[in-house]
Design an enzyme around this catalytic site. Structure first.
Site, PDB file in Angstrom:
ATOM      1  N   TYR A   1      -2.386  -3.908   4.689  1.00  0.00           N
ATOM      2  CA  TYR A   1      -1.788  -5.214   4.399  1.00  0.00           C
ATOM      3  C   TYR A   1      -2.418  -6.267   5.306  1.00  0.00           C
ATOM      4  O   TYR A   1      -3.032  -5.958   6.333  1.00  0.00           O
ATOM      5  CB  TYR A   1      -0.266  -5.179   4.602  1.00  0.00           C
ATOM      6  CG  TYR A   1       0.157  -5.334   6.052  1.00  0.00           C
ATOM      7  CD1 TYR A   1       0.576  -6.560   6.538  1.00  0.00           C
ATOM      8  CD2 TYR A   1       0.110  -4.254   6.930  1.00  0.00           C
ATOM      9  CE1 TYR A   1       0.940  -6.708   7.877  1.00  0.00           C
ATOM     10  CE2 TYR A   1       0.470  -4.386   8.254  1.00  0.00           C
ATOM     11  CZ  TYR A   1       0.887  -5.620   8.728  1.00  0.00           C
ATOM     12  OH  TYR A   1       1.228  -5.766  10.044  1.00  0.00           O
TER      13      TYR A   1
ATOM     14  N   TYR B   1       5.101   3.038   8.265  1.00  0.00           N
ATOM     15  CA  TYR B   1       3.807   2.674   7.688  1.00  0.00           C
ATOM     16  C   TYR B   1       2.733   3.604   8.231  1.00  0.00           C
ATOM     17  O   TYR B   1       2.529   3.672   9.445  1.00  0.00           O
ATOM     18  CB  TYR B   1       3.498   1.219   8.039  1.00  0.00           C
ATOM     19  CG  TYR B   1       2.150   0.712   7.588  1.00  0.00           C
ATOM     20  CD1 TYR B   1       1.603   1.082   6.360  1.00  0.00           C
ATOM     21  CD2 TYR B   1       1.424  -0.173   8.390  1.00  0.00           C
ATOM     22  CE1 TYR B   1       0.378   0.598   5.948  1.00  0.00           C
ATOM     23  CE2 TYR B   1       0.196  -0.668   7.981  1.00  0.00           C
ATOM     24  CZ  TYR B   1      -0.320  -0.282   6.763  1.00  0.00           C
ATOM     25  OH  TYR B   1      -1.549  -0.759   6.350  1.00  0.00           O
TER      26      TYR B   1
ATOM     27  N   ASN C   1      -0.471   3.571   8.356  1.00  0.00           N
ATOM     28  CA  ASN C   1      -1.561   3.025   9.160  1.00  0.00           C
ATOM     29  C   ASN C   1      -1.117   2.659  10.578  1.00  0.00           C
ATOM     30  O   ASN C   1      -1.954   2.368  11.428  1.00  0.00           O
ATOM     31  CB  ASN C   1      -2.196   1.818   8.477  1.00  0.00           C
ATOM     32  CG  ASN C   1      -3.316   2.227   7.540  1.00  0.00           C
ATOM     33  OD1 ASN C   1      -3.643   3.401   7.423  1.00  0.00           O
ATOM     34  ND2 ASN C   1      -3.922   1.262   6.870  1.00  0.00           N
ATOM     35  N   TYR C   2       0.198   2.671  10.817  1.00  0.00           N
ATOM     36  CA  TYR C   2       0.716   2.599  12.189  1.00  0.00           C
ATOM     37  C   TYR C   2       1.159   4.011  12.564  1.00  0.00           C
ATOM     38  O   TYR C   2       2.339   4.278  12.779  1.00  0.00           O
ATOM     39  CB  TYR C   2       1.877   1.607  12.290  1.00  0.00           C
ATOM     40  CG  TYR C   2       1.458   0.160  12.090  1.00  0.00           C
ATOM     41  CD1 TYR C   2       0.137  -0.230  12.244  1.00  0.00           C
ATOM     42  CD2 TYR C   2       2.388  -0.819  11.751  1.00  0.00           C
ATOM     43  CE1 TYR C   2      -0.252  -1.539  12.058  1.00  0.00           C
ATOM     44  CE2 TYR C   2       2.009  -2.140  11.571  1.00  0.00           C
ATOM     45  CZ  TYR C   2       0.688  -2.500  11.725  1.00  0.00           C
ATOM     46  OH  TYR C   2       0.300  -3.807  11.546  1.00  0.00           O
ATOM     47  N   ARG C   3       0.192   4.895  12.585  1.00  0.00           N
ATOM     48  CA  ARG C   3       0.425   6.330  12.772  1.00  0.00           C
ATOM     49  C   ARG C   3       1.365   6.587  13.948  1.00  0.00           C
ATOM     50  O   ARG C   3       1.211   6.021  15.021  1.00  0.00           O
ATOM     51  CB  ARG C   3      -0.904   7.012  13.032  1.00  0.00           C
ATOM     52  CG  ARG C   3      -0.808   8.509  13.283  1.00  0.00           C
ATOM     53  CD  ARG C   3      -0.917   9.289  12.023  1.00  0.00           C
ATOM     54  NE  ARG C   3      -2.221   9.118  11.387  1.00  0.00           N
ATOM     55  CZ  ARG C   3      -2.497   9.558  10.162  1.00  0.00           C
ATOM     56  NH1 ARG C   3      -1.558  10.164   9.455  1.00  0.00           N
ATOM     57  NH2 ARG C   3      -3.695   9.373   9.638  1.00  0.00           N
TER      58      ARG C   3
END
Length: 547
Positions: free
Chosen positions: A198, A487, A489-491
């Site tokens: 995003y 999210y 991609n925010y592992r």
């Protein structure tokens, strides 16, 4: 007919040649020889490329290679995973050709080595370059070409390119074309696209994955596939199902989007003494209903008050990007959010590409900064931990006083709490359109970040990590439920991980449903279909499970 002597000479020659190739590759590296898997892996690569040994030898870095550390560390963005005790790969491969990747997949499978795939090195838990078992890193740094077609408003971009290289290429061709992705220009395309992606344009144009129309992909058997040959299920899975699970995406074809020649940005900061609490509370009710042309966020952190000597306070910074001019934005905000008191003087007009520099905190640099892969972002501390949440109901005003008290704690000195408004285009796209499920019904996303500089003692580091975990637990009543969404991609390994060996569907679902909700089971089915032996794996990869 060959004599026994001739056959003997031929065998001796082939053995000598094989040994020669192996020596070229590894120069007898003791760290590798201590691990027979690594030694066998290198010998396999030499055999795979025996006709072109000079080519592949240039892209192999073993632990005794003088360039090994610099290549490994070149794109590590979270220094938590660059310490003397961090597990290191036996080999780093920086392929120049698809055949190098095919060979690395084949030889890793043959000799029991795990494969980690790195494009930009921004995985928040370091999973693209760290493993607890013997492993090899494929670093796609040389797969970074970008081709822009202004006429068709499309582009092909390879996975090893960074967002900045992609943006720069677009800006060289057009002032009114863009792509909906993030503001940290050193993020690698491969990992970013694999997790959804995003950015400033997502309320207008959706996520990065909503604008992907084709891909070039290498599967576990080394086959090179495109959208047609891989099929729609796999094409669906790689657009948001997380990196390192299904294979290696070499390149992506995307739709570019149109933007005005002029866009407008503002940041208005308010302290508690300037009514920040009521403003943040109010923002929750209105930001998701802003027109899709507006990206809106608010970040909160503690600072020393400028009005009272020595007193700490909270500053809330309200930021926005508007796809249009200041004369349209100011009356719109005065109507929608009059409490903020936005005036023309708060705003700056610019081009879309300049907005990337501004929000990426490199606004004083030339556009060429976007090409600098070695730049260390100031968006995070050098060592950091990040967590995420989604919010479906506004947090009560009274709860913010408790939130502020958490930010006043000693370990929260560098902590930032950020809200990013949803709504707009995100409300129009079904949850099942891609693996990324966080669509309609979300008011905003929360990003929690805390970190430290080099030199902090171990006790302080542990206190900071403990603080962010306790704060995340404290925020549970205000976050989404069943599951508490996150999210990818925010592992965040705190929410659950796979076993080193077999992982059951129920165990993987603990973290899988938080990232993917009801899309997780379909991801598992696709994974089981394309990689039944679960070769591509890591702590939060989609597992292969027989139903």
């Amino acid at each position: 007919m060959r004599t026994k002597s001739a056959l003997h000479k031929m065998k001796t020659f082939l053995f000598s040649m094989s040994l020669f190739l192996l020596v070229i590759l590894i120069s007898l590296p003791w760290p590798i020889l201590a691990n027979p898997h690594g030694n066998n892996f290198l010998h396999c690569l030499s055999s795979f490329h025996s006709s072109d040994i000079s080519s592949i030898s240039k892209v192999i870095y073993t632990q005794n290679n003088p360039s090994y550390s610099s290549v490994l560390n070149s794109t590590i963005q979270n220094l938590r995973f660059s310490t003397p005790t961090t597990p290191k790969p036996l080999v780093v491969v920086t392929p120049l050709h698809t055949s190098h990747i095919q060979a690395t997949i084949y030889c890793s499978k043959q000799h029991g080595l795990q494969l980690r795939i790195r494009s930009g090195g921004h995985d928040f838990e370091g999973l693209s370059y760290v493993s607890e078992v013997p492993f090899v890193v494929v670093d796609l740094v040389n797969f970074r070409s970008v081709e822009i077609d202004v006429k068709t408003k499309t582009a092909w971009v390879q996975s090893g390119a960074i967002l900045g290289e992609f943006y720069y290429a677009i800006a060289q061709k057009s002032r009114t074309l863009a792509f909906p992705a993030g503001v940290c220009h050193t993020v690698g395309i491969g990992g970013y696209f694999s997790g959804g992606g995003y950015g400033l344009l997502f309320r207008k144009h959706g996520l990065a994955v909503d604008n992907i129309i084709d891909a070039q992909f290498i599967d576990v058997n080394g086959r090179i596939l495109d959208r047609k040959s891989m099929g729609e299920d796999l094409f669906w899975a790689i657009r948001g199902g997380g990196g390192g699970s299904f294979g290696i995406v070499l390149a992506w074809k995307v739709k570019l989007v149109s933007v005005p020649a002029t866009v407008t940005a503002f940041t208005v900061s308010k302290t508690l003494e300037q009514n920040a609490t009521k403003l943040v509370h109010r923002w929750q009710y209105i930001a998701h209903e802003f027109p899709g042309d507006i990206f809106s966020s608010v970040s909160m952190r503690r600072v020393n008050s400028s009005t009272v000597d020595g007193k700490r306070t909270i500053v809330a910074s309200f930021s926005a990007l508007f796809l249009g001019g200041v004369d349209e934005l100011v009356p719109l905000m005065q109507h929608r959010f009059p409490e903020l008191g936005l005036v023309k003087e708060n705003c700056v007009e610019m081009s879309w590409i300049e907005s990337i520099l501004r929000f990426g905190r490199v606004q004083n640099e030339s556009l060429e900064i976007l090409l600098d892969r070695s730049y260390k972002t100031t968006l995070n501390e050098p060592y950091f931990k990040t967590k995420s949440d989604y919010v479906k109901k506004p947090i009560p005003e009274a709860a913010f006083e408790k939130i502020w008290s958490k930010l006043y704690e000693e370990a929260a000195e560098s902590a930032v709490l950020a809200f990013v408004a949803y709504g707009g285009k995100m409300d129009e796209i079904p949850e099942s359109a891609t693996p990324f499920p966080h669509r309609a019904g979300n008011l905003y996303k929360i990003i929690y970040t805390a970190g430290w500089e080099q030199g902090e003692n171990i006790k302080s580091q542990r206190q900071i990590l403990s603080w962010i975990r306790r704060f995340y637990s404290f925020m549970s009543p205000y976050a989404s439920k069943s599951p508490r969404e996150a999210y990818i991609n925010y592992r965040d390994n705190d929410i659950g991980t796979n076993n080193k060996g077999y992982t059951s569907l129920s165990q993987a679902s603990i973290w899988g449903r938080k990232y993917f909700k009801n899309n997780f089971e379909k991801l598992v089915k696709v994974k089981t279909m394309v990689d039944p032996d679960n070769f591509f794996k890591h702590e939060q990869s989609i597992p292969s499970i027989l139903f």
